[in-house]
Motif scaffolding. Structure first.
Motif, short mmCIF file in Angstrom:
data_model
loop_
_atom_site.label_atom_id
_atom_site.label_comp_id
_atom_site.label_asym_id
_atom_site.label_seq_id
_atom_site.Cartn_x
_atom_site.Cartn_y
_atom_site.Cartn_z
N LYS A 59 0.83 -1.21 0.00
CA LYS A 59 0.00 0.00 0.00
C LYS A 59 0.86 1.26 0.00
N LYS A 60 1.90 1.27 0.83
CA LYS A 60 2.76 2.44 0.91
C LYS A 60 3.57 2.64 -0.38
N SER A 61 3.94 1.54 -1.03
CA SER A 61 4.75 1.64 -2.24
C SER A 61 3.98 2.27 -3.40
N LEU A 62 2.67 2.27 -3.31
CA LEU A 62 1.84 2.84 -4.38
C LEU A 62 1.58 4.33 -4.21
N LYS A 63 2.03 4.88 -3.08
CA LYS A 63 1.79 6.29 -2.81
C LYS A 63 3.01 7.14 -3.14
N ASP A 64 2.77 8.43 -3.33
CA ASP A 64 3.85 9.36 -3.64
C ASP A 64 4.39 9.97 -2.34
N TYR A 65 5.60 9.55 -1.96
CA TYR A 65 6.25 10.10 -0.78
C TYR A 65 7.51 10.88 -1.18
N SER A 66 7.41 11.63 -2.23
CA SER A 66 8.55 12.41 -2.71
C SER A 66 9.13 13.27 -1.59
N GLY A 67 10.41 13.11 -1.32
CA GLY A 67 11.07 13.91 -0.30
C GLY A 67 10.79 13.48 1.13
N ILE A 68 10.02 12.42 1.31
CA ILE A 68 9.63 11.96 2.66
C ILE A 68 10.31 10.64 2.97
N THR A 69 10.73 10.46 4.21
CA THR A 69 11.31 9.20 4.66
C THR A 69 10.23 8.31 5.25
N VAL A 70 10.14 7.09 4.75
CA VAL A 70 9.13 6.13 5.22
C VAL A 70 9.80 5.15 6.17
N VAL A 71 9.17 4.96 7.34
CA VAL A 71 9.73 4.07 8.36
C VAL A 71 8.70 2.99 8.70
N ILE A 98 10.30 -5.37 1.81
CA ILE A 98 10.40 -3.93 1.52
C ILE A 98 11.22 -3.70 0.25
N ALA A 99 12.36 -4.39 0.16
CA ALA A 99 13.26 -4.19 -0.98
C ALA A 99 12.64 -4.60 -2.31
N ASN A 100 11.68 -5.50 -2.26
CA ASN A 100 11.03 -5.97 -3.48
C ASN A 100 9.99 -4.99 -4.02
N HIS A 101 9.79 -3.89 -3.33
CA HIS A 101 8.85 -2.86 -3.78
C HIS A 101 9.62 -1.57 -4.06
N ASN A 102 9.20 -0.87 -5.08
CA ASN A 102 9.82 0.42 -5.41
C ASN A 102 9.03 1.55 -4.76
N PRO A 156 12.25 -3.24 17.22
CA PRO A 156 12.06 -2.74 18.59
C PRO A 156 13.28 -2.85 19.51
N SER A 157 14.24 -3.71 19.19
CA SER A 157 15.44 -3.80 20.01
C SER A 157 16.31 -2.56 19.89
N GLY A 158 15.96 -1.66 18.97
CA GLY A 158 16.72 -0.44 18.78
C GLY A 158 17.60 -0.45 17.55
N ARG A 159 17.33 -1.38 16.64
CA ARG A 159 18.09 -1.46 15.40
C ARG A 159 17.30 -0.83 14.26
N VAL A 160 18.03 -0.23 13.34
CA VAL A 160 17.40 0.37 12.16
C VAL A 160 18.12 -0.15 10.92
N HIS A 161 17.34 -0.60 9.95
CA HIS A 161 17.90 -1.05 8.67
C HIS A 161 17.43 -0.10 7.59
N GLN A 162 18.37 0.51 6.89
CA GLN A 162 18.02 1.38 5.78
C GLN A 162 17.91 0.54 4.52
N ILE A 163 16.73 0.52 3.91
CA ILE A 163 16.48 -0.33 2.76
C ILE A 163 16.64 0.44 1.45
N GLN A 164 16.32 1.71 1.48
CA GLN A 164 16.37 2.51 0.24
C GLN A 164 16.83 3.92 0.58
N GLY A 165 17.55 4.54 -0.36
CA GLY A 165 17.95 5.92 -0.20
C GLY A 165 19.33 6.10 0.41
#
Length: 204
Positions: free
Chosen positions: A141-153, A180-184, A195-204
């Motif tokens: 659902k999120k991949s179909l929206k325009d988030y130009s300039g916005i960071t999605v978490v 996540i990576a399989n969607h543009n 929740p353990s406090g880790r963050v994975h950057q998938i795009q950008g």
């Protein structure tokens, strides 16, 4: 203390936001009536639990302690604005916290009625497996929206790894990253927060 939109939208550093969250939680625990309001996500408790708390968790890992994060309520296409230590806008954030809303509501009703929810005896990995369809649907659902300039978490709203099952948990996390990576995404950046406090950057 009555939780208001003004309270939630004050720009705060993440240490200040953490202190605010603890203050709200203490207030909720103070009376049975306020506890019920919080559990039922009445008033602004839904925004507090689904947006403000996850925002604070993410900010504590990603941003310097002197950056300010400002939750923004409404349907404007993002949930928060981040400002650097000079007061300049750094980025906007859209938070996504997939979960089984029907199951969560049923548990809440049970806790408020009898003080506890049903005890489920099952394979811990099954809990995570049941989470995948909700997660994948939200990602699509999120991949179909325009988030130009916005960071999605994307927020992993699932139990942490049990002792001895860390490798299983990590395989599940890798699967979430693959979903996540399989969607543009038309977005500035895309992250997965654990929740353990880790963050994975998938795009950008």
């Amino acid at each position: 203390m009555t939780l208001t939109a003004i309270d939630l939208e004050i720009p705060r550093t993440h240490p200040e936001l953490r202190a605010f969250i603890e203050e709200v939680r203490a207030n909720v625990r103070a009376t049975k009536e306020e506890f019920a309001r919080g559990m039922n996500k009445q008033g602004y408790y839904k925004e507090f639990l689904d947006e403000v708390e996850p925002l604070c968790n993410f900010a504590e890992v990603v941003y310097p302690a002197d950056y300010k994060v400002q939750p923004v309520l409404g349907n404007q296409g993002y949930d928060a604005i981040v400002h650097d230590n000079q007061g300049n806008e750094f980025e906007k954030i859209e938070l996504a916290k997939p979960y089984d809303g029907a199951a969560a509501a049923a548990n809440t009703r049970q806790v408020l009625t009898r003080g506890h929810s049903d005890i489920a005896i099952c394979d811990w990995t099954e809990i995570l497996n049941e989470f995948f369809p909700f997660f994948e649907a939200t990602v699509k659902k999120k991949s179909l929206k325009d988030y130009s300039g916005i960071t999605v978490v994307f927020i992993l709203a699932a139990p942490p790894a049990l002792p001895g099952l860390e490798e299983v948990f990590e395989r599940k996390v890798e699967r979430l990253k693959e979903i996540i990576a399989n969607h543009n995404f038309n977005a500035r950046r895309v992250f997965l927060y654990i929740p353990s406090g880790r963050v994975h950057q998938i795009q950008g």
